[in-house]
Scaffold this active site. Structure first.
Site, PDB file in Angstrom:
ATOM      1  N   ASP A  19     -10.279   2.598   1.669  1.00 38.05           N
ATOM      2  CA  ASP A  19     -10.519   2.056   3.019  1.00 38.05           C
ATOM      3  C   ASP A  19     -11.132   3.125   3.926  1.00 38.05           C
ATOM      4  OD1 ASP A  19      -9.572  -0.519   2.573  1.00 38.05           O
ATOM      5  OD2 ASP A  19      -7.508  -0.018   3.114  1.00 38.05           O
ATOM      6  N   LYS A  39       0.813  -1.214   0.000  1.00 36.80           N
ATOM      7  CA  LYS A  39       0.000   0.000   0.000  1.00 36.80           C
ATOM      8  C   LYS A  39       0.856   1.279   0.000  1.00 36.80           C
ATOM      9  CE  LYS A  39      -4.194  -1.996   1.964  1.00 36.80           C
ATOM     10  NZ  LYS A  39      -5.255  -1.889   2.949  1.00 36.80           N
TER      11      LYS A  39
HETATM   12  P1  NAP Z   1      -0.688  -3.821  10.471  1.00 39.71           P
HETATM   13  O1  NAP Z   1      -0.313  -2.611   9.708  1.00 39.71           O
HETATM   14  O2  NAP Z   1       0.260  -4.960  10.559  1.00 39.71           O
HETATM   15  O3  NAP Z   1      -1.026  -3.351  11.989  1.00 39.71           O
HETATM   16  C1  NAP Z   1      -1.425  -4.270  12.945  1.00 39.71           C
HETATM   17  C2  NAP Z   1      -1.730  -3.568  14.253  1.00 39.71           C
HETATM   18  O4  NAP Z   1      -2.278  -4.532  15.121  1.00 39.71           O
HETATM   19  C3  NAP Z   1      -0.511  -2.977  14.934  1.00 39.71           C
HETATM   20  O5  NAP Z   1      -0.891  -1.807  15.590  1.00 39.71           O
HETATM   21  C4  NAP Z   1      -0.130  -4.077  15.939  1.00 39.71           C
HETATM   22  O6  NAP Z   1       0.438  -3.577  17.119  1.00 39.71           O
HETATM   23  C5  NAP Z   1      -1.480  -4.625  16.298  1.00 39.71           C
HETATM   24  N1  NAP Z   1      -1.387  -6.043  16.672  1.00 39.71           N
HETATM   25  C6  NAP Z   1      -0.910  -7.065  15.931  1.00 39.71           C
HETATM   26  N2  NAP Z   1      -0.995  -8.222  16.611  1.00 39.71           N
HETATM   27  C7  NAP Z   1      -1.543  -7.904  17.814  1.00 39.71           C
HETATM   28  C8  NAP Z   1      -1.884  -8.682  18.953  1.00 39.71           C
HETATM   29  N3  NAP Z   1      -1.671 -10.009  18.991  1.00 39.71           N
HETATM   30  N4  NAP Z   1      -2.419  -8.043  20.018  1.00 39.71           N
HETATM   31  C9  NAP Z   1      -2.628  -6.721  19.993  1.00 39.71           C
HETATM   32  N5  NAP Z   1      -2.316  -5.932  18.945  1.00 39.71           N
HETATM   33  C10 NAP Z   1      -1.786  -6.530  17.864  1.00 39.71           C
HETATM   34  O7  NAP Z   1      -2.045  -4.454   9.941  1.00 39.71           O
HETATM   35  P2  NAP Z   1      -3.260  -3.673   9.214  1.00 39.71           P
HETATM   36  O8  NAP Z   1      -3.002  -3.570   7.758  1.00 39.71           O
HETATM   37  O9  NAP Z   1      -3.522  -2.420   9.956  1.00 39.71           O
HETATM   38  O10 NAP Z   1      -4.442  -4.720   9.387  1.00 39.71           O
HETATM   39  C11 NAP Z   1      -5.038  -4.959  10.645  1.00 39.71           C
HETATM   40  C12 NAP Z   1      -6.374  -5.672  10.451  1.00 39.71           C
HETATM   41  O11 NAP Z   1      -7.255  -4.836   9.736  1.00 39.71           O
HETATM   42  C13 NAP Z   1      -6.239  -6.950   9.654  1.00 39.71           C
HETATM   43  O12 NAP Z   1      -6.653  -8.039  10.437  1.00 39.71           O
HETATM   44  C14 NAP Z   1      -7.194  -6.810   8.487  1.00 39.71           C
HETATM   45  O13 NAP Z   1      -8.028  -7.937   8.369  1.00 39.71           O
HETATM   46  C15 NAP Z   1      -8.029  -5.610   8.854  1.00 39.71           C
HETATM   47  N6  NAP Z   1      -8.353  -4.827   7.631  1.00 39.71           N
HETATM   48  C16 NAP Z   1      -9.643  -4.872   7.180  1.00 39.71           C
HETATM   49  C17 NAP Z   1     -10.012  -4.167   6.055  1.00 39.71           C
HETATM   50  C18 NAP Z   1     -11.442  -4.232   5.577  1.00 39.71           C
HETATM   51  O14 NAP Z   1     -11.724  -3.800   4.457  1.00 39.71           O
HETATM   52  N7  NAP Z   1     -12.339  -4.749   6.377  1.00 39.71           N
HETATM   53  C19 NAP Z   1      -9.060  -3.401   5.349  1.00 39.71           C
HETATM   54  C20 NAP Z   1      -7.743  -3.372   5.856  1.00 39.71           C
HETATM   55  C21 NAP Z   1      -7.397  -4.099   6.977  1.00 39.71           C
HETATM   56  P3  NAP Z   1       2.018  -3.278  17.287  1.00 39.71           P
HETATM   57  O15 NAP Z   1       2.199  -1.875  16.775  1.00 39.71           O
HETATM   58  O16 NAP Z   1       2.237  -3.452  18.726  1.00 39.71           O
HETATM   59  O17 NAP Z   1       2.721  -4.304  16.449  1.00 39.71           O
END
Ligand code: NAP
Length: 522
Positions: free
Chosen positions: A350, A309
């Site tokens: 998004d 992205k």
């Molecule tokens: P990302 O950039 O990797 O960020 C993940 C975040 O979650 C970070 O802040 C991380 O914290 C935290 N995290 C990861 N594992 C954790 C755990 N076990 N306990 C607590 N916090 C945790 O990922 P992302 O792209 O933001 O995606 C996150 C979620 O959003 C995904 O599961 C995805 O399915 C969802 N999403 C949905 C859509 C939709 O259209 N519905 C679109 C995009 C994303 P740290 O900073 O401490 O590592």
């Protein structure tokens, strides 16, 4: 559709599978008799396949050196093929490796004789000469094609090689475009799907597929059912525009099911494919520039997902294309649009999708969010988009993140508050949004809720989980049990996809079709 038969005991099952594939839309059956050759009664067994083949047949007895199982003496192969060509139901095509044709004079002589005189009445069977490389692109690929093209007995030139990246498909398309004889050009392996699905766009004679068992005879074959119903191969033609989901990995993306069903529903001549692009920026830049710059392909856009992205934003900026202001503020884009002249532009759907999902569930206009207290869990890409969408509408956002420093930095950058996750339970929020992967199947904690213990949850609140697999996450179940209004990640996912669809096609996305299509996937 391609089926391998090893012994006479396989015939009944092989015919049943072939009939199933023809029922799914296969128009020919390739009988792979590599392992059968040399078995007792090989000719009678192979003839029984041809006698009862439910569609015109290709017979292939592939040698080991080119990925097949035949490693016997060439006399054995020659006798079997000769016998089939002179039977009551000869195959429509016989496929033979160029290396065997060139390397074994007696085989060539016997097959030539069995095919019949050149210049005589049209033969029942035509010869496909073929070359395969299961490791890489052969260095002498062009020379081999030239040899097969110039061979008078060769009716169809076939080449297949292991694709090293998506860009190999573009060479396959160029070879088809420049063909001087009917040709089959396919890329094998995970990167090769494009060449298999888009073969009709470039005039490829055939593409190969597996039946519903998924038993491939070469790596990367889709099933007949997927070719027809997921990718709509029957509608693919020279004017078809190409889209896809770019990520690493992309195998489980729901994008193809949704967008291809949408294109069909509104009568738009487009095809959407999974496009796996290695994680480095250099992979992304080289691949997207090649796809957008290919004249015949009509590559017009893509959904862009993890880990690209940020790369999309950088790529479009470097190329001098238009970057939508929300994507710039968020620092990431998820939608690529390529103009007819190849110029790229990017957007982030998004953020508006998150806002629309929340407002839809709460029965509010975006202005109704002004002053509402919103807790966002997580500080990654999804959190950035959600914060941009909600704080842009005037909501009062506080970020809570497992790694507090990261949460604080994000909050500072986007002009919102940050809080210590332990303190969350002491405050009341109107809305809680999960932007971590906690609760996602296949993720780090599929059975858990991301809410800290003791956090308030009641029927005055709205709980939004951006995780969309499964639809009913532990957090959604927990919120429903407390009477809260819930918003699913699936709702957001469908809305961001609908916005992409509208950017590409200029047509309103058929949401019911999208919902049916996503329901079809696991
Ligand atoms: P990302 O950039 O990797 O960020 C993940 C975040 O979650 C970070 O802040 C991380 O914290 C935290 N995290 C990861 N594992 C954790 C755990 N076990 N306990 C607590 N916090 C945790 O990922 P992302 O792209 O933001 O995606 C996150 C979620 O959003 C995904 O599961 C995805 O399915 C969802 N999403 C949905 C859509 C939709 O259209 N519905 C679109 C995009 C994303 P740290 O900073 O401490 O590592």
């Amino acid at each position: 559709m391609s089926i391998a038969v090893r012994t006479s005991g396989d015939v009944a099952e092989a015919l049943r599978r072939a009939s199933g594939a023809v029922g799914d839309g296969a128009r020919m059956v390739e009988w792979r008799i590599d392992a059968l050759a040399g078995e007792p009664d090989d000719l009678a067994t192979a003839r029984s396949l041809l006698d009862r083949s439910p569609a015109p047949a290709i017979v292939t007895c592939r040698g080991r050196s080119e990925g097949g199982e035949f490693d016997g003496r060439e006399e054995v192969r020659a006798a079997l093929l000769e016998g089939l060509l002179s039977g009551d139901h000869p195959p429509r095509y016989l496929d033979l490796e160029l290396s065997a044709w060139e390397g074994c004079e007696p085989l060539r002589t016997r097959i030539t004789r069995a095919l019949g005189e050149t210049g005589g009445p049209p033969a029942a069977t035509s010869l496909i000469l073929s070359c395969h490389d299961f490791n890489s692109r052969p260095v002498d690929l062009l020379q081999r094609i030239e040899t097969m093209t110039l061979e008078p007995r060769c009716a169809v030139v076939k080449v297949a090689w292991q694709a090293r990246s998506l860009r190999d498909n573009l060479e396959a398309f160029d070879l088809l475009t420049e063909r001087r004889k009917p040709m089959i050009v396919l890329c094998m392996g995970g990167f090769g799907l494009m060449s298999r699905v888009l073969a009709p766009k470039f005039g490829g004679l055939l593409t190969y597929a597996a039946d519903r068992t998924g038993m491939e005879t070469a790596p990367g074959q889709p099933t007949v059912a997927d070719l027809r119903s997921l990718y709509g191969i029957d509608h693919v033609g020279p004017a078809t525009s190409v889209y896809g989901v770019i990520g690493w990995p992309v195998d489980h993306s729901r994008g193809p099911a949704i967008h291809n069903a949408g294109f069909e529903a509104v009568g738009f001549d487009g095809l959407y494919l999974p496009l796996a692009v290695g994680p480095a920026y250099e992979h992304f830049k080289a691949t997207v520039a090649s796809l957008a710059g290919h004249r015949g392909l009509r590559f017009r856009g893509a959904s862009v997902t993890i880990p690209h992205k940020e790369n999309l934003l950088r790529f479009v900026g470097d190329a001098g294309g238009a970057v939508d202001p929300a994507a710039r503020r968020i620092g990431a884009a998820n939608t690529l649009v390529v103009a007819d002249d190849g110029t790229p532009a990017c957007f982030n759907t998004d953020a508006p999708a998150a806002l629309a999902s929340l407002c839809g569930a709460m029965g509010l206009d975006p202005s109704g969010l002004a002053g509402r207290q919103v807790a966002v869990l997580g500080a990654g890409g999804a959190a950035r988009a959600v914060i941009e969408g909600l704080s842009g509408a005037g909501a009062s956002v506080t970020v809570f993140n497992r790694t507090p420093r990261r949460g604080e930095a994000l909050a500072r950058e986007l002009g919102v508050d940050a809080g210590d996750i332990g303190s969350m339970a002491r405050r009341h929020f109107d809305v809680v949004v999960n932007c971590t992967p906690v609760g996602m199947s296949g993720g780090p904690a599929p059975d858990q809720s991301p809410l800290p213990s003791g956090a308030a949850l009641d029927d005055t609140m709205t709980v939004f989980d951006t995780v969309y697999t499964p639809q009913r996450t532990p957090l959604i179940a927990q919120a429903e049990a407390r009477g809260a209004t819930v918003v699913t990640g699936r709702d957001m996912f469908l809305r961001q996809a609908a916005m992409q669809f509208e950017l590409w096609t200029g047509k309103t996305a058929p949401l019911e079709t999208f919902e049916r299509a996503i329901g079809r996937q696991p």
